[in-house]
Design a protein around this motif. Sequence first.
Motif, PDB file in Angstrom:
ATOM      1  N   LEU A  64       0.818  -1.217   0.000  1.00 46.87           N
ATOM      2  CA  LEU A  64       0.000   0.000   0.000  1.00 46.87           C
ATOM      3  C   LEU A  64       0.852   1.268   0.000  1.00 46.87           C
ATOM      4  CD1 LEU A  64      -2.753  -1.003   2.620  1.00 46.87           C
ATOM      5  CD2 LEU A  64      -2.936  -1.056   0.118  1.00 46.87           C
ATOM      6  N   GLY A  65       2.147   1.105   0.247  1.00 49.36           N
ATOM      7  CA  GLY A  65       3.014   2.282   0.292  1.00 49.36           C
ATOM      8  C   GLY A  65       2.808   3.131   1.530  1.00 49.36           C
ATOM      9  N   VAL A  66       2.505   2.477   2.663  1.00 50.57           N
ATOM     10  CA  VAL A  66       2.338   3.196   3.941  1.00 50.57           C
ATOM     11  C   VAL A  66       3.260   2.535   4.967  1.00 50.57           C
ATOM     12  CG1 VAL A  66      -0.060   3.757   3.397  1.00 50.57           C
ATOM     13  CG2 VAL A  66       0.431   1.728   4.771  1.00 50.57           C
ATOM     14  N   SER A  67       3.437   3.151   6.130  1.00 48.05           N
ATOM     15  CA  SER A  67       4.298   2.541   7.137  1.00 48.05           C
ATOM     16  C   SER A  67       3.543   1.423   7.854  1.00 48.05           C
ATOM     17  CB  SER A  67       4.762   3.591   8.150  1.00 48.05           C
ATOM     18  OG  SER A  67       3.694   3.908   9.022  1.00 48.05           O
ATOM     19  N   PRO A  68       4.242   0.361   8.297  1.00 45.69           N
ATOM     20  CA  PRO A  68       3.588  -0.735   9.025  1.00 45.69           C
ATOM     21  C   PRO A  68       2.878  -0.234  10.283  1.00 45.69           C
ATOM     22  CG  PRO A  68       5.830  -1.353   8.408  1.00 45.69           C
ATOM     23  CD  PRO A  68       5.686   0.100   8.079  1.00 45.69           C
ATOM     24  N   GLU A  69       3.473   0.748  10.967  1.00 49.00           N
ATOM     25  CA  GLU A  69       2.863   1.287  12.199  1.00 49.00           C
ATOM     26  C   GLU A  69       1.526   1.940  11.874  1.00 49.00           C
ATOM     27  OE1 GLU A  69       5.989   2.039  11.080  1.00 49.00           O
ATOM     28  OE2 GLU A  69       6.978   0.566  12.382  1.00 49.00           O
ATOM     29  N   ASN A  70       1.532   2.723  10.812  1.00 51.63           N
ATOM     30  CA  ASN A  70       0.323   3.400  10.366  1.00 51.63           C
ATOM     31  C   ASN A  70      -0.765   2.366  10.028  1.00 51.63           C
ATOM     32  OD1 ASN A  70      -1.569   4.960   9.085  1.00 51.63           O
ATOM     33  ND2 ASN A  70      -0.141   5.997   7.707  1.00 51.63           N
ATOM     34  N   LEU A  71      -0.384   1.314   9.305  1.00 55.55           N
ATOM     35  CA  LEU A  71      -1.362   0.294   8.919  1.00 55.55           C
ATOM     36  C   LEU A  71      -1.884  -0.461  10.146  1.00 55.55           C
ATOM     37  CD1 LEU A  71      -2.953  -1.192   6.754  1.00 55.55           C
ATOM     38  CD2 LEU A  71      -1.021  -2.739   6.475  1.00 55.55           C
ATOM     39  N   SER A  72      -0.993  -0.801  11.086  1.00 58.52           N
ATOM     40  CA  SER A  72      -1.426  -1.500  12.302  1.00 58.52           C
ATOM     41  C   SER A  72      -2.480  -0.682  13.051  1.00 58.52           C
ATOM     42  CB  SER A  72      -0.240  -1.719  13.253  1.00 58.52           C
ATOM     43  OG  SER A  72       0.690  -2.578  12.662  1.00 58.52           O
ATOM     44  N   ARG A  73      -2.237   0.607  13.143  1.00 49.90           N
ATOM     45  CA  ARG A  73      -3.168   1.505  13.833  1.00 49.90           C
ATOM     46  C   ARG A  73      -4.527   1.459  13.147  1.00 49.90           C
ATOM     47  NH1 ARG A  73       0.724   5.271  14.631  1.00 49.90           N
ATOM     48  NH2 ARG A  73       0.260   6.122  12.576  1.00 49.90           N
ATOM     49  N   VAL A  74      -4.503   1.541  11.809  1.00 52.25           N
ATOM     50  CA  VAL A  74      -5.758   1.518  11.047  1.00 52.25           C
ATOM     51  C   VAL A  74      -6.488   0.193  11.238  1.00 52.25           C
ATOM     52  CG1 VAL A  74      -6.645   1.348   8.685  1.00 52.25           C
ATOM     53  CG2 VAL A  74      -5.120   3.229   9.312  1.00 52.25           C
ATOM     54  N   ARG A  75      -5.742  -0.915  11.215  1.00 54.42           N
ATOM     55  CA  ARG A  75      -6.381  -2.234  11.343  1.00 54.42           C
ATOM     56  C   ARG A  75      -6.995  -2.401  12.734  1.00 54.42           C
ATOM     57  NH1 ARG A  75      -2.382  -6.644   8.699  1.00 54.42           N
ATOM     58  NH2 ARG A  75      -4.312  -7.778   8.271  1.00 54.42           N
ATOM     59  N   ARG A  76      -6.288  -1.911  13.757  1.00 52.33           N
ATOM     60  CA  ARG A  76      -6.855  -1.984  15.117  1.00 52.33           C
ATOM     61  C   ARG A  76      -8.139  -1.175  15.200  1.00 52.33           C
ATOM     62  NH1 ARG A  76      -1.505  -1.718  16.933  1.00 52.33           N
ATOM     63  NH2 ARG A  76      -1.669   0.529  17.285  1.00 52.33           N
ATOM     64  N   SER A  77      -8.126   0.003  14.590  1.00 54.61           N
ATOM     65  CA  SER A  77      -9.306   0.873  14.669  1.00 54.61           C
ATOM     66  C   SER A  77     -10.500   0.231  13.970  1.00 54.61           C
ATOM     67  CB  SER A  77      -9.012   2.248  14.067  1.00 54.61           C
ATOM     68  OG  SER A  77      -9.090   2.181  12.654  1.00 54.61           O
ATOM     69  N   LEU A  78     -10.237  -0.590  12.932  1.00 53.07           N
ATOM     70  CA  LEU A  78     -11.339  -1.235  12.217  1.00 53.07           C
ATOM     71  C   LEU A  78     -11.920  -2.399  13.009  1.00 53.07           C
ATOM     72  CD1 LEU A  78      -9.850  -1.208   8.620  1.00 53.07           C
ATOM     73  CD2 LEU A  78     -11.947  -0.067   9.343  1.00 53.07           C
ATOM     74  N   LYS A  79     -11.103  -3.001  13.867  1.00 49.66           N
ATOM     75  CA  LYS A  79     -11.570  -4.150  14.650  1.00 49.66           C
ATOM     76  C   LYS A  79     -12.388  -3.719  15.861  1.00 49.66           C
ATOM     77  CE  LYS A  79      -8.216  -7.640  13.362  1.00 49.66           C
ATOM     78  NZ  LYS A  79      -6.787  -7.864  13.496  1.00 49.66           N
ATOM     79  N   SER A  80     -12.114  -2.519  16.351  1.00 49.58           N
ATOM     80  CA  SER A  80     -12.755  -2.104  17.615  1.00 49.58           C
ATOM     81  C   SER A  80     -14.152  -1.549  17.356  1.00 49.58           C
ATOM     82  CB  SER A  80     -11.884  -1.077  18.330  1.00 49.58           C
ATOM     83  OG  SER A  80     -11.755   0.077  17.533  1.00 49.58           O
TER      84      SER A  80
END
Lengths: 192, 192
Positions: free
Chosen positions: A176-192
């Motif tokens: 996706l061309g984004v940082s892993p930290e940024n993506l992890s944050r987004v994925r957590r926000s989608l699960k909650s």
Amino acid sequence: MKYPVIAEHVKRYVSPKPKDIDLLQSFLNEVSMDKGTFLLQPGTHVRHEYFVVEGCLKAYYLDENGSSHIIQFAVEDWWIGDFDAYFNEIPSRLYIESIENSRLLSISYENLQILYEKSPVYERYFRLLITNAFISQRKRILSTLEKDTKARYLEFCTSYPNIENRVPNYDIANYLGVSPENLSRVRRSLKS
Amino acid sequence: MKYPVIAEHVKRYVSPKPKDIDLLQSFLNEVSMDKGTFLLQPGTHVRHEYFVVEGCLKAYYLDENGSSHIIQFAVEDWWIGDFDAYFNEIPSRLYIESIENSRLLSISYENLQILYEKSPVYERYFRLLITNAFISQRKRILSTLEKDTKARYLEFCTSYPNIENRVPNYDIANYLGVSPENLSRVRRSLKS
């Protein structure tokens, strides 16, 4: 029939006669790969295209600084290879690596040309597949130009259904061309 | 023959019989466009693909902030349209606008389907064209990920020969995803 799964895939797009299916089957070879091994590495002379029966692979290249850039994933029912190297008769620039133990079917380009000659139904099959691939790739360009990480990740999940739990977070972030930290944050926000 | 230029283009890729050429010719309509007018605008129901006989066009879309993003140029012998909108039966998101006075040939998707049925040689013709387009687009993705402005501009000049003097600097900069000032600097440095 040795490989019913690819026959089913062909029938989803076109209407082959039994002889068309038989001809394709006669040209296929089975390839097994352990996780973390390579189907293709830069400098290889490209001679085959591959259909994924089971497993998951990524195609990427390394830039001048040694950073990797993932350009495609492939899971069940996807074709993977290096068109550019084949069509332009240049050595491949790509790595294709298995992310899981994988089973593939290979067809050589020579046999693919015979297939087109003898069973023109495959001209249509591959025309439709490459058109879909072109559209997905264009969406990816638009997506890179426009969207934020969350929108891009959700689009990724639609393009590659069920792959999001099979591919490491850092590989998806790279794609996706984004940082892993940024993506992890987004994925957590989608699960909650 | 009404439109020899498209017949020549077809013959560069495949070996059509006279009846195949006649059928294609019977399906074509001529379209003239003044500079700055639109072939397609968002929301349009897409019904045609276009072959450029003379002129130059750009395909772009506007993002949520009203910024334009150019995804394709087309000059003589290129096809242009909106595959995504057609194949997925959704309204187009694209603008296609002429940068010069242009002459095009249009074919409706209904007639294109008849062409495929009656003259399968066009399955191959369009398969080869879309494969080339897929490869160019993939190079563009790699290029965006990796290269600096100068390398990207030179690649652009190779992909679109002779277009660099026909398209405004700001349109090329937009396509490459760099600032017009940055691109102007690079172009000056290449001339000196």
